[in-house]
Structures are given as C-alpha cells and as structure tokens.
Scaffold this active site. Structure first.
Site, mmCIF file in Angstrom:
data_model
loop_
_atom_site.group_PDB
_atom_site.id
_atom_site.type_symbol
_atom_site.label_atom_id
_atom_site.label_comp_id
_atom_site.label_asym_id
_atom_site.label_seq_id
_atom_site.Cartn_x
_atom_site.Cartn_y
_atom_site.Cartn_z
ATOM 1 N N GLU A 122 45.017 143.131 19.137
ATOM 2 C CA GLU A 122 44.558 144.471 19.528
ATOM 3 C C GLU A 122 45.332 145.508 18.724
ATOM 4 O O GLU A 122 46.252 145.175 17.963
ATOM 5 C CB GLU A 122 44.762 144.682 21.029
ATOM 6 C CG GLU A 122 43.821 143.852 21.881
ATOM 7 C CD GLU A 122 43.952 144.167 23.359
ATOM 8 O OE1 GLU A 122 43.507 145.244 23.772
ATOM 9 O OE2 GLU A 122 44.514 143.337 24.078
ATOM 10 N N HIS A 238 41.710 155.415 26.339
ATOM 11 C CA HIS A 238 41.216 154.241 25.610
ATOM 12 C C HIS A 238 40.170 154.727 24.616
ATOM 13 O O HIS A 238 39.289 155.516 24.978
ATOM 14 C CB HIS A 238 40.601 153.225 26.573
ATOM 15 C CG HIS A 238 40.437 151.878 25.946
ATOM 16 N ND1 HIS A 238 39.466 151.619 25.011
ATOM 17 C CD2 HIS A 238 41.136 150.728 26.089
ATOM 18 C CE1 HIS A 238 39.575 150.359 24.614
ATOM 19 N NE2 HIS A 238 40.594 149.796 25.255
ATOM 20 N N HIS A 349 42.773 156.225 30.507
ATOM 21 C CA HIS A 349 42.950 154.774 30.679
ATOM 22 C C HIS A 349 44.263 154.401 31.350
ATOM 23 O O HIS A 349 44.268 153.546 32.226
ATOM 24 C CB HIS A 349 42.861 154.136 29.296
ATOM 25 C CG HIS A 349 42.913 152.638 29.290
ATOM 26 N ND1 HIS A 349 41.985 151.867 29.942
ATOM 27 C CD2 HIS A 349 43.777 151.771 28.691
ATOM 28 C CE1 HIS A 349 42.262 150.580 29.752
ATOM 29 N NE2 HIS A 349 43.357 150.499 29.017
ATOM 30 N N ARG A 384 51.416 153.424 25.151
ATOM 31 C CA ARG A 384 51.574 151.994 25.455
ATOM 32 C C ARG A 384 50.909 151.112 24.397
ATOM 33 O O ARG A 384 49.788 151.382 23.977
ATOM 34 C CB ARG A 384 50.953 151.700 26.816
ATOM 35 C CG ARG A 384 51.008 150.242 27.220
ATOM 36 C CD ARG A 384 50.375 150.066 28.581
ATOM 37 N NE ARG A 384 48.996 150.466 28.561
ATOM 38 C CZ ARG A 384 47.965 149.617 28.462
ATOM 39 N NH1 ARG A 384 48.190 148.319 28.368
ATOM 40 N NH2 ARG A 384 46.748 150.060 28.465
HETATM 41 C C1 SIN Z 1 41.569 146.531 26.182
HETATM 42 O O1 SIN Z 1 41.219 145.384 26.409
HETATM 43 O O2 SIN Z 1 41.205 147.167 25.201
HETATM 44 C C2 SIN Z 1 42.491 147.187 27.147
HETATM 45 C C3 SIN Z 1 43.717 146.400 27.319
HETATM 46 C C4 SIN Z 1 44.861 147.281 27.676
HETATM 47 O O3 SIN Z 1 44.661 148.420 28.085
HETATM 48 O O4 SIN Z 1 45.996 146.842 27.507
#
Ligand code: SIN
Length: 537
Positions: A122, A238, A349, A384
């Site tokens: 990610e 997000h 988020h 974060r």
């Molecule tokens: C996501 O899956 O994009 C969100 C995961 C997260 O907020 O850590």
C-alpha cells in the site's frame, strides 16, 4: 429510572474493535475480570470495514531485504516528522508476535498453496508486507475471530450502552463509567481501570469511510476526565472511496489502497495520470500526498471533474476474487471495474491524533487507559502509514491489558465508590451543520479564514444540553472534537502530513512538534503548554 451497578470487574473496556477485544482477551488470560461495553452491537465498530490488511514484517516470510527497521523507516517517513520514534519501534517490533497471537485466536489470513501468507503493498510502503484476509475483508475477519474468542471465552459483553463520562475517585483517578442504555436509562459501572478503545471520528465530516458509530466519544470523555490530547488537527483522508454521486453522505464504500498496490492508477476524465510527477512513488506515495494531489487536481487541472477522479483498475485480471468487497460495491454502483475506471474521491478516514497515551495505553489520568484510533501513541505522527492501525490495535491492546494488570498488582488503581448517576451537560452543535462546515473549511486545504468561520459557527450555534441520549452524547463529542481540531489547526501555520493549509503551503521546521489540547475548567478546549503537559502519558 437510574441503575447503579458494581461491575465487579477489574477492567471495563469500552469498544469492540480490534484494540478493545485484544485487550479484553489478554486481560482475561491474565486472570482479570473484564467487562466489555459498546454503544452498538458487538460487530458494529470500525474494524470490520478495514480492507487492506495488517502491515507486518514476519521473520520467516518477507520481501528480499525487507526488515522491521525498514517498516519503521517507512512509518517515520509517512508520519512527516511528528512520530515518536520509540513508540514506532515498539509497535512495529511487536508486530510479528501480535499477528501470530491473532492467528492462534482463529483469524485466517490469505495464504498461497505453499502455506506462506500472501502479501500486498500500500501507499508509503517500500515492500510487499501487508497481510490480508478474504482478499479485501481483513477487518471483517479480524473482528469475526476476536468476537468469537470473546464469546467463547465468556467475556461479558454489554451491548447498546453508550459511555457518557468517567466516574472519578475522591483523588481524581478514574474508577468507573457513567453509561446510558438503549432507552436512555443511566447507570454507573465501577472498576479500577477504564480502557477506551472507542475508535475515531470520521462522522465529523459529510463523507467518510467510517461507520455511523465513529463520533469521537472516547476523545471527548477522556478530555472531560482531565486527559490531554495531541495531534488532533491531523485527520487522514483516504484518497479513494467510491464516488456515488454529488453530495455523498455518511459511510462511503472504501476502495482499498491495495488496488493501487497491485497496479491500478489514478487518472482524470481525460485519462491523464493524476500522480505522474507528483511524488517518486507516484500512485503509491503516502496517503496524505495522494489525497492532497487528487484534491488539487479536481480543483485546478483541465482534466479534473470538480468532485472526483478515477481509479483505472482495468489492468487487474482478478478484481472479483482478489478484491471481492470493492468489486461488489462497484457493481452495486453500476461500475464494472474490468472495463470502467472506478470513480473515486477522498473522504475522511482516520484520526492520527487523539488521547495522549503510552504504547501501554496509560494516559495522564490514573485509571484511564486509551488504545487504538482514539489514542495518540506517536505511531502515526502527522499521517498514518497504511495498514498500521490494525497492527497498533493488536500490539497496544495486549500491552494495555498487561499494564492494567501491573497497575492493579501494585495497588496503583482502585474503583470509585458507586454513586447515583448524574448526567452531565455539554455544548452540542447541530450535527448536519457541523459536518457541512467541517467538510467545507477543515478538510484537505484549510486556511485561516475558513477555520475562523468554523470556529464562529460552532461558537454561536452550540447549546448546552444534558446528555440524556446516545445521539446527544455523540453530538457533544463531535462538537468538542471539532472545536479541539479547529483550535489546533488555526495555530499550526504550516502544511504537514494530513494538515494541508492553502495559506501556509510549506512545511516549517519550527513546527516540528505536536500540539497538546486540554479542557479549561469550564470545558473549553485550549492548547496546552507542552512543558506543563510533559510526562502526561
Ligand atoms: C485501505 O485498505 O486502503 C485502508 C487501510 C488502512 O486505512 O490502513
């Protein structure tokens, strides 16, 4: 009619997400009597909506060259200079053991035929180190496993009871909890330790990835109990929730960052890449960078549509099986990700700040502990790192239960005397109005003028009300959290992490510090002197 219960518990855990249930289970293992309280049903929290996974570098399965140290580095980089390095090292370092314990408790992660866990990537991660379950349903699997272990372990669960305020001992320690049941009947629970694991406050904004329970209750309760909060101005948006039309409200379906981790790219209406040239990691830049770039693109670029962009996932061949939750949400919205770019927009988020707590959950108030999203341990700093939050819940849940056991053993904490419940009053703003001004003026891209507008709107429109229903408790919490956020955001005259100011666009070395918030005796959130607040957690 009021109720008064002697809970006969050593520990009251408020919240049934990953952090709270992990703490409850560990406390039970340690022989403590635990009561778990939640304002909704056991599985109604934020955890079950988490998609991406748990970021962890396991000893025996990781990318070549990946190490716990690199995970620490990525976390510090994403945190934009405000992480507490010791907290980061502790939480990330405890990660492999925490994941192993979770698997022992029954959580099943996606594995390859050879039995090794699948890993994805990610934003902000320099390696594939995010383990996941059910493709993109990691939170649901974690919640399922922990709830089952809780029920199997006969840990009592009091549902539909909202925590209103802490009950204090004559010495000012927390020794219990004032709650309201689903019919608005107040009651008092006493125990030497109250552990807040109440999650975040995404409902402060009109559009959020968070469910309706995310209203900042724990933060407000802790501030009223005398705790100090920090980094509350850093609300992570997000980059990609599913765009379902103008004026989305409430919880919007998440499109996990792992979709980008596995090859999807952000494009605008002309097909131009949004992240090209913005950051060396392009679509996998840290989340604050991507969300801000999308917001700028929507506002400024010729190919921008003013309220969304697109996630082109047409190169992924297995969306339906690899990302079943995202796929189902797309199909329900009439989008076939195999052929159509997915319309997406940023949404509130995660609260990077919260109640100042150690990684063991201790706050500055004896008897009060906080873990998970409601807490500010210093792991997240100003932004974060993706998939570090389930990890934090697992690690800090365990550590907090051990801290409570230790504090009990040395006689540091004691229950309050059961008293008749007296409902407090607190300033309450209209929720719809609050969400509108916060979304307009205190989301991504803030300036002095807009923040002042929010401050004045909240000042003139709040009314003191007795907290006699769950809705009023939530509205009062949102009001207090918004005021605290505005106070901190006005003061921070720079852009850093999730705090993006259009009138102070650069990061300033002078601002490489956290701001602390506390309440005045009349209940106003004010910035605390960092020296006076030293050692609070
Ligand atoms: C996501 O899956 O994009 C969100 C995961 C997260 O907020 O850590």
């Amino acid at each position: 009619m009021a109720a008064r219960w002697e809970a006969r518990a050593d520990l009251i855990v408020v919240g049934t997400g990953v952090a709270g249930l992990t703490a409850a289970l560990r406390a039970r293992e340690l022989g403590l009597r635990v009561l778990v309280v939640t304002k909704a049903a056991g599985d109604d929290g934020n955890t079950r909506w988490a998609q991406g996974g748990v970021a962890v570098v396991m000893e025996d399965q990781h990318d070549p060259g990946d190490t716990v140290g690199r995970h620490v580095e990525d976390t510090l980089t994403a945190g934009a200079g405000l992480c507490d390095a010791a907290a980061v090292t502790t939480v990330i370092g405890d990660g492999p053991q925490a994941v192993a314990r979770l698997r022992e408790r029954g959580a099943v992660f996606d594995a390859k035929p050879d039995g090794l866990l699948e890993r994805t990537r990610e934003g902000g991660h320099s390696a594939f180190r995010v383990v996941h379950a059910g493709g993109d349903a990691t939170g649901a699997e974690v919640e399922r496993a922990l709830l089952k272990a809780t029920v199997d372990g006969r840990v009592p669960l009091l549902e539909n009871h909202v925590a209103v305020d802490a009950v204090k001992t004559p010495l000012g320690a927390v020794g219990g909890l004032l709650v309201l049941d689903g019919n608005g009947v107040p009651g008092v629970l006493t125990a030497p330790a109250v552990l807040l694991a109440t999650g975040g406050l995404g409902q402060m904004y009109q559009a959020t990835s968070n469910p309706s329970v995310a209203t900042g209750d724990g933060l407000a309760l802790a501030l009223r109990a005398g705790a100090v909060a920090a980094d509350v101005e850093f609300i992570q948006f997000h980059p990609t929730v599913l765009y379902t039309g103008r004026g989305a409200r409430g919880r919007c379906p998440l499109v996990t960052e792992a979709v980008r981790g596995e090859g999807a790219v952000l494009v605008d209406a002309t097909g131009a890449r949004v992240m090209k040239g913005v950051h060396p990691l392009e679509d996998l830049a840290p989340r604050d960078v991507v969300a801000a770039a999308i917001t700028r693109h929507m506002a400024l670029e010729p190919g921008g549509v003013d309220d969304h962009v697109f996630l082109d996932a047409t190169s992924l061949h297995d969306m339906a099986t690899r990302f079943p939750t995202v796929y189902a949400a797309c199909v329900a919205a009439g989008v076939d990700p195999a052929v159509d770019p997915i319309p997406v927009a940023p949404a509130a988020h995660f609260a990077c700040g919260g109640v100042m707590s150690s990684v063991d959950g201790r706050t500055g108030v004896t008897g009060l502990y906080a873990i998970g999203e409601v807490a500010r341990t210093g792991l997240h700093g100003a932004n974060r790192l993706a998939s570090n939050s389930l990890l934090e819940g697992l690690v800090c849940g365990t550590r907090a239960a051990e801290a409570v056991a230790a504090d009990l053993a040395v006689g540091l904490i004691a229950p309050a005397r059961a008293v008749d419940p007296v409902l407090p009053s607190a300033p309450v703003a209209d929720r719809d109005m609050l969400q509108r001004v916060m979304s307009r003026y205190a989301a991504i891209g803030r300036d002095a003028e807009g923040l002042a507008v929010v401050g004045s709107v909240l000042d003139v429109s709040t009314v003191d009300k007795q907290l006699e229903s769950r809705e009023l408790v939530e509205d009062a919490a949102l009001t207090l959290a918004a005021r605290a956020l505005i106070a901190a955001a006005q003061e921070r005259t720079e852009s850093r992490g999730c705090h993006v100011r259009t009138d102070f666009t650069e990061r300033s070395a002078a601002w490489q510090r956290s701001q602390l918030v506390r309440l005045t005796p009349t209940g106003q959130p004010v910035l605390a002197d960092p020296v006076l607040a030293e050692g609070v957690a």
